[in-house]
Design an enzyme around this catalytic site. Structure first.
Site, PDB file in Angstrom:
ATOM      1  N   LYS A  35     -41.658  12.451  -3.481  1.00 22.16           N
ATOM      2  CA  LYS A  35     -41.942  11.745  -2.222  1.00 22.16           C
ATOM      3  C   LYS A  35     -42.213  12.780  -1.126  1.00 22.16           C
ATOM      4  O   LYS A  35     -41.295  13.196  -0.402  1.00 22.16           O
ATOM      5  CB  LYS A  35     -40.743  10.842  -1.860  1.00 22.16           C
ATOM      6  N   GLU A  67     -37.422  14.080  -2.333  1.00 25.85           N
ATOM      7  CA  GLU A  67     -38.124  13.938  -1.048  1.00 25.85           C
ATOM      8  C   GLU A  67     -37.962  15.184  -0.178  1.00 25.85           C
ATOM      9  O   GLU A  67     -36.996  15.304   0.572  1.00 25.85           O
ATOM     10  CB  GLU A  67     -37.620  12.697  -0.282  1.00 25.85           C
TER      11      GLU A  67
HETATM   12  C1  5MM Z   1     -35.822   4.722   5.832  1.00 29.73           C
HETATM   13  O1  5MM Z   1     -35.535   5.921   6.500  1.00 29.73           O
HETATM   14  C2  5MM Z   1     -34.927   6.965   5.724  1.00 29.73           C
HETATM   15  C3  5MM Z   1     -34.055   7.768   6.604  1.00 29.73           C
HETATM   16  O2  5MM Z   1     -32.853   7.220   6.771  1.00 29.73           O
HETATM   17  P1  5MM Z   1     -31.685   8.084   7.475  1.00 29.73           P
HETATM   18  O3  5MM Z   1     -32.349   9.034   8.457  1.00 29.73           O
HETATM   19  O4  5MM Z   1     -30.903   7.050   8.162  1.00 29.73           O
HETATM   20  O5  5MM Z   1     -30.976   8.782   6.390  1.00 29.73           O
HETATM   21  C4  5MM Z   1     -35.937   8.002   5.283  1.00 29.73           C
HETATM   22  O6  5MM Z   1     -35.374   8.902   4.341  1.00 29.73           O
HETATM   23  C5  5MM Z   1     -37.134   7.394   4.676  1.00 29.73           C
HETATM   24  O7  5MM Z   1     -36.821   6.881   3.421  1.00 29.73           O
HETATM   25  C6  5MM Z   1     -38.248   8.401   4.512  1.00 29.73           C
HETATM   26  O8  5MM Z   1     -38.229   9.414   5.474  1.00 29.73           O
HETATM   27  C7  5MM Z   1     -39.557   7.679   4.612  1.00 29.73           C
HETATM   28  O9  5MM Z   1     -39.557   6.873   5.766  1.00 29.73           O
HETATM   29  P2  5MM Z   1     -40.852   6.802   6.655  1.00 29.73           P
HETATM   30  O10 5MM Z   1     -40.453   5.903   7.782  1.00 29.73           O
HETATM   31  O11 5MM Z   1     -41.152   8.214   7.077  1.00 29.73           O
HETATM   32  O12 5MM Z   1     -41.917   6.227   5.751  1.00 29.73           O
END
Ligand code: 5MM
Length: 337
Positions: A217, A175
């Site tokens: 991702k 990601e």
């Molecule tokens: C679910 O949020 C994740 C971030 O958690 P932390 O900041 O607490 O580590 C984040 O990695 C998430 O999986 C991705 O950014 C995708 O989330 P969104 O909300 O952007 O779809």
């Protein structure tokens, strides 16, 4: 077909995507406090258990990314959380990075950490049921950023992580998130995201990562959230597809986008359009955190005993995302709700 490739395809195919429920305790606390719910272990479990027991999990969610706290928790009926998720024919993922920390040598950028002791932690997660993992590198766009240092160090960390994960027989999600923050144009986002993704693949190949056994991702290609530029869903799809066609090797089985602060409907409409215009061989689906959960969280916060209503809210959003992953969504489905 290798085992890792089979896992990746199982998670992403048939209109399924990923539920990113891997908020660290700090992030989950912010989300709960925003809707006036106390953040404690019990409440974090309760909300997640409600989602993981919803009926559309089976049809729409091929995998759930968990946080360390959640993968070890038990439900009210004494099942482990991995058992509950697996009972919906969905696979267990786990966030294995330990967060984005200040990058020495750069004022405002970060490097994602977590490589120390990772080989041992992966064994533990596999034994707990995990079959895929996640690591997120974070990048800024501005007149100074992203720096070469951030592009190169985060790609290196992502690749070393991915090699260790495949050694442990799990599928790594790669990601690289280019944040939407700022007033940059969609073309700035395209240029920077392409460079970042290309560098990730250069390092992945150097580290001998099997590209058929990973999931990418990325962010979609969008103008910054403070930019005055407005572009259509068709243009977003065109730029996003151009970026991925130019920077992702064809062996990669699929792409699961992050929602990155788009509204639920924007994230759904853009994914739908990407699938309508998809001229690549990649599966294009979702790995959404906020865009799958925030409506349900708002609903639940108003009456934490209303499990059925919370699940209906989540089911609707999951169905909309699944339709978008097949290019079958229409805004009327969202309006008629
Ligand atoms: C679910 O949020 C994740 C971030 O958690 P932390 O900041 O607490 O580590 C984040 O990695 C998430 O999986 C991705 O950014 C995708 O989330 P969104 O909300 O952007 O779809």
């Amino acid at each position: 077909m290798s085992e890792l490739n089979k896992i990746a395809i199982k998670i992403l195919s048939n209109g399924k995507g990923i539920l990113a429920a891997d908020e660290s305790t700090a992030t989950m606390t912010k989300r709960l406090q925003k809707v006036n719910v106390e953040s404690n272990e019990k409440n974090r479990l309760l909300f997640r258990e409600i989602l993981f027991s919803a009926s559309e999990m089976r049809n729409c969610i091929g995998g759930v990314i968990l946080y360390d706290e959640t993968i070890r928790q038990k439900t009210s009926s004494n099942k482990t959380i991995p058992e509950l998720i697996n009972s919906n024919n969905s696979l267990i993922g786990i966030k294995v990075d330990t967060g984005a920390k200040v990058l020495a040598g750069s004022e405002n950028e970060t490097i994602t950490e977590g490589l120390d002791g990772l080989r041992e932690r992966l064994k533990d997660y596999y034994a707990l049921g995990a079959r895929f993992t996640k690591w997120r590198g974070v990048y800024l766009i501005s007149d100074k950023y992203p720096s070469k240092l951030s592009i190169s160090t985060n790609a290196h960390a992502l690749a070393r992580y991915a090699a260790l994960v495949q050694e442990a027989e799990m599928v790594p999600i790669i990601e690289p998130e280019v944040l939407m923050d700022g007033n940059h144009t969609a073309n700035d986002c395209l240029k920077n995201t392409s460079e970042i993704i290309k560098k990730c693949f250069e390092e992945l190949e150097l580290n001998k990562v099997d590209l058929k056994g990973i999931i990418l991702k990325p962010n979609m290609i969008l103008p910054g959230n403070n930019s005055s530029e407005k572009i259509s869903n068709e243009e977003i799809a065109e730029l996003t597809l151009r970026c991925l066609r130019d920077s992702v090797p064809s062996e990669v089985p699929g792409v699961a986008f992050l929602s990155g602060g788009q509204t639920e409907v924007e994230a759904t409409a853009n994914l739908n359009q990407i699938n309508l215009q998809n001229n690549t061989n990649f599966i294009m689906t979702y790995s959404y955190g906020r865009a799958l959960q925030q409506e349900a969280l708002k609903f639940w916060s108003k009456d934490t005993n209303n499990i059925v209503g919370t699940q209906e809210t989540f089911n609707h959003r999951a169905k909309m995302c699944s339709l978008a992953a097949q290019g079958k969504w229409s805004e009327n489905f969202d309006k008629s709700k």
